[in-house]
Design a protein around this motif. Structure first.
Motif, PDB file in Angstrom:
ATOM      1  N   ASP A  74      -9.981   6.788 -87.879  1.00  0.00           N
ATOM      2  CA  ASP A  74     -11.772   6.187 -87.509  1.00  0.00           C
ATOM      3  C   ASP A  74     -11.684   5.134 -88.799  1.00  0.00           C
ATOM      4  OD1 ASP A  74     -13.938   5.625 -87.232  1.00  0.00           O
ATOM      5  OD2 ASP A  74     -14.201   7.250 -86.566  1.00  0.00           O
ATOM      6  N   ALA A  75     -11.806   4.065 -88.689  1.00  0.00           N
ATOM      7  CA  ALA A  75     -12.262   3.098 -90.064  1.00  0.00           C
ATOM      8  C   ALA A  75     -13.731   3.907 -90.628  1.00  0.00           C
ATOM      9  CB  ALA A  75     -12.613   1.906 -89.991  1.00  0.00           C
ATOM     10  N   LEU A  76     -14.723   4.619 -90.597  1.00  0.00           N
ATOM     11  CA  LEU A  76     -15.940   5.359 -91.123  1.00  0.00           C
ATOM     12  C   LEU A  76     -15.559   6.064 -91.358  1.00  0.00           C
ATOM     13  CD1 LEU A  76     -18.414   3.576 -88.400  1.00  0.00           C
ATOM     14  CD2 LEU A  76     -18.284   2.626 -90.723  1.00  0.00           C
ATOM     15  N   ASP A  77     -14.294   7.082 -91.577  1.00  0.00           N
ATOM     16  CA  ASP A  77     -14.148   8.151 -91.554  1.00  0.00           C
ATOM     17  C   ASP A  77     -14.628   9.629 -90.763  1.00  0.00           C
ATOM     18  OD1 ASP A  77     -12.559   7.452 -93.823  1.00  0.00           O
ATOM     19  OD2 ASP A  77     -14.239   7.238 -95.026  1.00  0.00           O
ATOM     20  N   ALA A  78     -15.189   9.113 -89.552  1.00  0.00           N
ATOM     21  CA  ALA A  78     -15.612  10.230 -89.164  1.00  0.00           C
ATOM     22  C   ALA A  78     -16.954  10.904 -89.294  1.00  0.00           C
ATOM     23  CB  ALA A  78     -14.733  10.997 -88.370  1.00  0.00           C
ATOM     24  N   SER A  79     -18.247   9.859 -89.320  1.00  0.00           N
ATOM     25  CA  SER A  79     -18.594  10.105 -90.075  1.00  0.00           C
ATOM     26  C   SER A  79     -20.013  10.639 -89.124  1.00  0.00           C
ATOM     27  CB  SER A  79     -19.264   9.704 -91.525  1.00  0.00           C
ATOM     28  OG  SER A  79     -19.805   8.077 -90.925  1.00  0.00           O
ATOM     29  N   ASP A  80     -21.306  10.911 -89.573  1.00  0.00           N
ATOM     30  CA  ASP A  80     -22.401  10.566 -88.262  1.00  0.00           C
ATOM     31  C   ASP A  80     -22.706   9.149 -87.937  1.00  0.00           C
ATOM     32  OD1 ASP A  80     -22.458  13.870 -88.170  1.00  0.00           O
ATOM     33  OD2 ASP A  80     -24.388  13.522 -89.256  1.00  0.00           O
ATOM     34  N   PHE A  81     -22.394   7.839 -88.623  1.00  0.00           N
ATOM     35  CA  PHE A  81     -22.383   7.223 -88.177  1.00  0.00           C
ATOM     36  C   PHE A  81     -21.338   6.709 -87.822  1.00  0.00           C
ATOM     37  CE2 PHE A  81     -26.050   4.294 -91.162  1.00  0.00           C
ATOM     38  CZ  PHE A  81     -26.720   6.388 -90.547  1.00  0.00           C
ATOM     39  N   ALA A  82     -20.127   7.009 -87.660  1.00  0.00           N
ATOM     40  CA  ALA A  82     -19.042   6.582 -86.822  1.00  0.00           C
ATOM     41  C   ALA A  82     -19.015   6.119 -85.014  1.00  0.00           C
ATOM     42  CB  ALA A  82     -17.719   7.856 -87.663  1.00  0.00           C
ATOM     43  N   ILE A  83     -18.910   5.044 -84.656  1.00  0.00           N
ATOM     44  CA  ILE A  83     -19.011   4.743 -83.927  1.00  0.00           C
ATOM     45  C   ILE A  83     -17.920   5.425 -82.459  1.00  0.00           C
ATOM     46  CG2 ILE A  83     -18.753   3.204 -81.998  1.00  0.00           C
ATOM     47  CD1 ILE A  83     -20.625   2.854 -84.423  1.00  0.00           C
ATOM     48  N   GLN A  84     -16.675   6.235 -82.841  1.00  0.00           N
ATOM     49  CA  GLN A  84     -15.820   7.098 -81.466  1.00  0.00           C
ATOM     50  C   GLN A  84     -16.635   8.012 -81.735  1.00  0.00           C
ATOM     51  OE1 GLN A  84     -14.149   9.560 -83.019  1.00  0.00           O
ATOM     52  NE2 GLN A  84     -13.283   9.514 -80.386  1.00  0.00           N
ATOM     53  N   TYR A 142     -24.635   1.819 -91.989  1.00  0.00           N
ATOM     54  CA  TYR A 142     -25.510   1.444 -91.194  1.00  0.00           C
ATOM     55  C   TYR A 142     -24.872   1.363 -89.772  1.00  0.00           C
ATOM     56  CZ  TYR A 142     -27.504  -2.657 -88.143  1.00  0.00           C
ATOM     57  OH  TYR A 142     -29.146  -2.804 -86.921  1.00  0.00           O
ATOM     58  N   SER A 143     -25.211   1.872 -89.087  1.00  0.00           N
ATOM     59  CA  SER A 143     -24.987   1.365 -87.535  1.00  0.00           C
ATOM     60  C   SER A 143     -25.843   1.142 -85.931  1.00  0.00           C
ATOM     61  CB  SER A 143     -24.138   2.688 -86.746  1.00  0.00           C
ATOM     62  OG  SER A 143     -25.190   3.880 -86.682  1.00  0.00           O
ATOM     63  N   ILE A 192     -32.367  12.318 -79.021  1.00  0.00           N
ATOM     64  CA  ILE A 192     -32.157  11.330 -78.726  1.00  0.00           C
ATOM     65  C   ILE A 192     -32.403  10.274 -79.235  1.00  0.00           C
ATOM     66  CG2 ILE A 192     -30.608  10.284 -76.861  1.00  0.00           C
ATOM     67  CD1 ILE A 192     -29.142  12.570 -77.658  1.00  0.00           C
ATOM     68  N   VAL A 193     -32.152   9.409 -79.577  1.00  0.00           N
ATOM     69  CA  VAL A 193     -32.790   7.759 -80.581  1.00  0.00           C
ATOM     70  C   VAL A 193     -32.444   7.492 -79.404  1.00  0.00           C
ATOM     71  CG1 VAL A 193     -32.658   6.984 -82.282  1.00  0.00           C
ATOM     72  CG2 VAL A 193     -32.933   9.421 -82.977  1.00  0.00           C
ATOM     73  N   GLY A 194     -31.230   6.988 -78.831  1.00  0.00           N
ATOM     74  CA  GLY A 194     -31.089   6.524 -77.291  1.00  0.00           C
ATOM     75  C   GLY A 194     -31.054   6.767 -76.075  1.00  0.00           C
ATOM     76  N   ALA A 195     -31.801   5.363 -75.816  1.00  0.00           N
ATOM     77  CA  ALA A 195     -32.272   5.998 -74.727  1.00  0.00           C
ATOM     78  C   ALA A 195     -31.225   4.626 -73.516  1.00  0.00           C
ATOM     79  CB  ALA A 195     -33.897   5.241 -74.483  1.00  0.00           C
ATOM     80  N   THR A 196     -31.485   4.953 -72.245  1.00  0.00           N
ATOM     81  CA  THR A 196     -30.758   3.989 -71.037  1.00  0.00           C
ATOM     82  C   THR A 196     -31.493   3.506 -71.243  1.00  0.00           C
ATOM     83  OG1 THR A 196     -30.166   5.765 -69.629  1.00  0.00           O
ATOM     84  CG2 THR A 196     -30.416   3.534 -68.889  1.00  0.00           C
ATOM     85  N   GLY A 197     -30.479   1.792 -71.301  1.00  0.00           N
ATOM     86  CA  GLY A 197     -31.345   0.598 -71.121  1.00  0.00           C
ATOM     87  C   GLY A 197     -31.764   0.308 -72.509  1.00  0.00           C
ATOM     88  N   GLU A 198     -31.193   0.641 -73.478  1.00  0.00           N
ATOM     89  CA  GLU A 198     -32.601  -0.338 -75.195  1.00  0.00           C
ATOM     90  C   GLU A 198     -31.427  -0.129 -75.981  1.00  0.00           C
ATOM     91  OE1 GLU A 198     -35.124  -0.473 -74.905  1.00  0.00           O
ATOM     92  OE2 GLU A 198     -36.181   0.264 -73.383  1.00  0.00           O
ATOM     93  N   SER A 199     -31.502  -0.329 -77.264  1.00  0.00           N
ATOM     94  CA  SER A 199     -30.417  -0.319 -78.423  1.00  0.00           C
ATOM     95  C   SER A 199     -30.738   0.326 -79.774  1.00  0.00           C
ATOM     96  CB  SER A 199     -30.441  -2.080 -78.841  1.00  0.00           C
ATOM     97  OG  SER A 199     -31.919  -2.482 -78.618  1.00  0.00           O
ATOM     98  N   ASN A 200     -30.279   0.827 -80.396  1.00  0.00           N
ATOM     99  CA  ASN A 200     -30.854   1.161 -81.410  1.00  0.00           C
ATOM    100  C   ASN A 200     -30.125   1.350 -82.397  1.00  0.00           C
ATOM    101  OD1 ASN A 200     -29.041   4.517 -81.875  1.00  0.00           O
ATOM    102  ND2 ASN A 200     -29.394   3.823 -78.803  1.00  0.00           N
ATOM    103  N   TYR A 201     -30.936   1.658 -83.778  1.00  0.00           N
ATOM    104  CA  TYR A 201     -30.013   1.413 -84.943  1.00  0.00           C
ATOM    105  C   TYR A 201     -30.580   2.416 -85.823  1.00  0.00           C
ATOM    106  CZ  TYR A 201     -34.117   0.002 -87.065  1.00  0.00           C
ATOM    107  OH  TYR A 201     -35.189   0.222 -87.583  1.00  0.00           O
ATOM    108  N   ALA A 202     -29.662   2.921 -87.142  1.00  0.00           N
ATOM    109  CA  ALA A 202     -30.449   3.520 -87.808  1.00  0.00           C
ATOM    110  C   ALA A 202     -29.237   3.149 -89.692  1.00  0.00           C
ATOM    111  CB  ALA A 202     -28.951   5.188 -87.376  1.00  0.00           C
ATOM    112  N   LEU A 203     -30.110   3.583 -89.896  1.00  0.00           N
ATOM    113  CA  LEU A 203     -29.094   3.568 -91.793  1.00  0.00           C
ATOM    114  C   LEU A 203     -29.292   4.051 -92.869  1.00  0.00           C
ATOM    115  CD1 LEU A 203     -32.445   2.166 -93.430  1.00  0.00           C
ATOM    116  CD2 LEU A 203     -31.723   0.648 -91.967  1.00  0.00           C
ATOM    117  N   GLY A 204     -28.807   4.630 -93.523  1.00  0.00           N
ATOM    118  CA  GLY A 204     -28.913   5.398 -94.455  1.00  0.00           C
ATOM    119  C   GLY A 204     -29.024   5.091 -95.448  1.00  0.00           C
TER     120      GLY A 204
END
Length: 392
Positions: free
Chosen positions: A136-146, A350-351, A373-385
């Motif tokens: 995982d390129a993001l080191d399995a952090s909480d922002f990691a996609i996988q 950022y993710s 849950i921040v994400g919702a069906t049919g919607e997009s969401n983002y985070a930065l930190g």
């Protein structure tokens, strides 16, 4: 009185000898950051748009799981060693740790290590935990996609708690020309409705888990292949057809992933799939265990920028919906880590996640692992930190 003093002296001496022969290390990670995450609230059960946004703003861990651990070994002679690990999760931002919120065990095991490998008993990592973290390129952090997409879809091949198996026995081979094999079996220890282990109502294989992993790490190359399965899954339902312990079928998963270090950049890729053999609900068409057949692939790259490292990652999860279109969530993220020393680093991340209209409400991609849950069906969401990590 004199006999008691002599006994205490002997016990003290024995304790001192044991301490001298046993190497015990205390270690840990403290990671805290300011994070902001937001996304539209989606729609209710009737399809009516919910006003407002799901928004989180606060202090949380992002870069690495907070923990406090103890590990050690004792030489037993002829190359044989006793080994143990006791490792507990912490939430320092809310004063939740050992003694304040109980013990949240990440790992707890004891075993024997020799030139032929290591055998251990207790709560331990399944092969999928380290495999997904390796690639995982993001080191399995909480922002990691996988990390986010696999956990949301009920996969156990993930760098999260579902890949820590209770009641487990493991074997890890020594490294041979870069190859290392691992195996785990977790006993389900399932009771019937009356709290007993009556073999007419439950089986010793109910809710068991097993996993097999192969890792190759040599020079610039890392490769992992993993198989994990949940057997005789207990899937109790409140609607027909009713399911009891022992009548469930397996949930099988497999994974391949790798990385290649070109020095200028390091490339990452992975692909995994889940096959749930349990029946679907006759009304909704959903798997009665709440886990859908799915596949997930990711790509990533890291590159040294100045003294730090820049990471980029993309992933896409597709779940099988029987009577409607497939549920699709995709995400992309980036992180820059700047080391202040060998043990302390600063980072910014950022993710972004997007979900189509067929993603299950509980499985909507979220940009950070926070309460709710921040994400919702049919919607997009983002985070930065941005935050700091210190290990000791």
């Amino acid at each position: 009185m004199q006999k008691k003093l002599i006994a205490l002296a002997v016990a003290s001496l024995a304790s001192g000898v044991a301490t001298a022969q046993t190497n015990v290390t205390m270690y840990g990670v403290l990671d805290l950051a300011y994070a902001y995450s937001s996304g539209n609230a989606g729609r209710d059960a009737l399809g009516i748009k919910i006003p407002g946004k799901n928004t989180f703003s606060g202090i949380t861990g992002i870069g690495a799981g907070n923990r406090l651990g103890f590990k050690g070994e004792e030489a037993l002679g002829n190359g044989l060693k006793a080994v143990f690990t006791l490792e507990y999760g912490l939430d320092p931002d809310i004063n939740c740790g050992i003694g304040t919120c109980g013990l949240n065990a990440r790992q707890q095991f004891v075993g024997l290590d020799s030139k032929y490998g290591t055998v251990a008993l207790g709560r331990q990592y399944a092969p999928g935990f380290n495999a997904t973290a390796n690639n995982d390129a993001l080191d399995a952090s909480d922002f990691a996609i996988q990390s986010s997409l696999s956990a949301l879809n009920g996969m156990t091949i993930t760098p999260n708690s579902p890949a820590r198996f209770n009641n487990a026995i493991t074997y890890t081979s020594p490294s041979l020309s870069g190859f290392k094999a691992s195996a785990i079996y977790s006993f389900g220890e399932t009771r019937d409705a009356f709290g007993s282990y009556n073999d007419k109502r439950v089986s010793v294989s109910d809710n068991g888990k097993y996993g097999l992993g192969l890792n190759y790490a040599n020079g610039p190359i890392n490769f992992d292949a993993v198989w994990q399965s949940r057997t005789n899954v207990s899937v109790p339902t409140t609607t027909f057809p009713y399911e009891l312990a022992g009548t469930g079928k397996s949930i099988n998963e497999w994974y391949v992933g790798g990385s290649y270090d070109l020095k200028v950049v390091k490339l990452f890729a992975s692909y995994q799939a889940l096959d749930n053999k349990n029946k679907r609900d006759v009304v909704t068409g959903l798997r009665v265990s709440g886990i859908e057949d799915s596949n997930l692939w990711t790509l990533g790259v890291t590159a040294p920028i100045g003294r730090g490292t820049l990471d980029l990652s993309y992933g896409r999860l597709t779940s099988d919906r029987k009577w409607t279109g497939d549920g699709v969530s995709w995400g992309a993220g980036t992180q820059y880590t700047y080391p202040l020393s060998k043990r302390t680093s600063l980072y910014g991340a950022y993710s972004y996640f997007s979900n189509n209209n067929n993603v299950l409400p509980g499985n909507a991609g979220q940009a950070i692992a926070i309460p709710g849950i921040v994400g919702a069906t049919g919607e997009s969401n983002y985070a930065l930190g941005a935050g700091i990590t210190h290990s000791f």
